[in-house]
Enzyme design. Structure first.
Site, PDB file in Angstrom:
ATOM      1  N   ARG A  59       0.822  -1.220   0.000  1.00 34.10           N
ATOM      2  CA  ARG A  59       0.000   0.000   0.000  1.00 34.10           C
ATOM      3  C   ARG A  59       0.848   1.260   0.000  1.00 34.10           C
ATOM      4  O   ARG A  59       0.562   2.206  -0.740  1.00 34.10           O
ATOM      5  CB  ARG A  59      -0.958   0.004   1.188  1.00 34.10           C
ATOM      6  CG  ARG A  59      -2.054  -1.034   1.075  1.00 34.10           C
ATOM      7  CD  ARG A  59      -2.882  -1.096   2.326  1.00 34.10           C
ATOM      8  NE  ARG A  59      -2.001  -1.416   3.459  1.00 34.10           N
ATOM      9  CZ  ARG A  59      -2.275  -1.156   4.727  1.00 34.10           C
ATOM     10  NH1 ARG A  59      -3.404  -0.563   5.049  1.00 34.10           N
ATOM     11  NH2 ARG A  59      -1.442  -1.489   5.679  1.00 34.10           N
ATOM     12  N   ASN A  71      -6.012  -2.682   1.782  1.00 37.43           N
ATOM     13  CA  ASN A  71      -6.009  -4.138   1.882  1.00 37.43           C
ATOM     14  C   ASN A  71      -7.440  -4.614   2.001  1.00 37.43           C
ATOM     15  O   ASN A  71      -8.305  -3.906   2.522  1.00 37.43           O
ATOM     16  CB  ASN A  71      -5.244  -4.601   3.117  1.00 37.43           C
ATOM     17  CG  ASN A  71      -3.742  -4.518   2.964  1.00 37.43           C
ATOM     18  OD1 ASN A  71      -3.226  -4.427   1.853  1.00 37.43           O
ATOM     19  ND2 ASN A  71      -3.032  -4.544   4.070  1.00 37.43           N
TER      20      ASN A  71
END
EC number: 3.6.1.7
Length: 90
Positions: free
Chosen positions: A18, A36
């Protein structure tokens, strides 16, 4: 302008994916978000010039050093995010 929604599968959680996506997207001047998902995938939206979004989609196949990407599923979206953010897991 292009907006793309992606689902990235493989070893993509617990490897800094990320944060890497955010840095890559910001460097390309893209708006969007990344998060996520509880199923072990990473989901993102990228918005910007078509060539910049295309470049981002290409690098998503590699990811950060510890990642192992199996697939990047892409669909077009009408979402028009401004700025880029990391969102909470869903």
């Amino acid at each position: 302008m292009r907006s793309a929604h992606v689902i990235i599968t493989g070893r993509v959680q617990g490897v800094g994916f990320r944060v890497w996506v955010e840095a890559e997207a910001v460097a390309r001047g893209l708006g969007g978000w990344v998060r996520n998902r509880r199923d072990g995938t990473v989901e993102a939206v990228f918005r910007g010039q078509a060539s910049d979004v295309g470049g981002m989609l290409d690098v998503c196949w590699n990811g950060p050093d510890m990642a192992l990407v199996n697939h990047v599923a892409v669909s077009e979206t009408d979402e028009r995010p401004a700025g880029f953010e990391i969102r909470a897991t869903v």
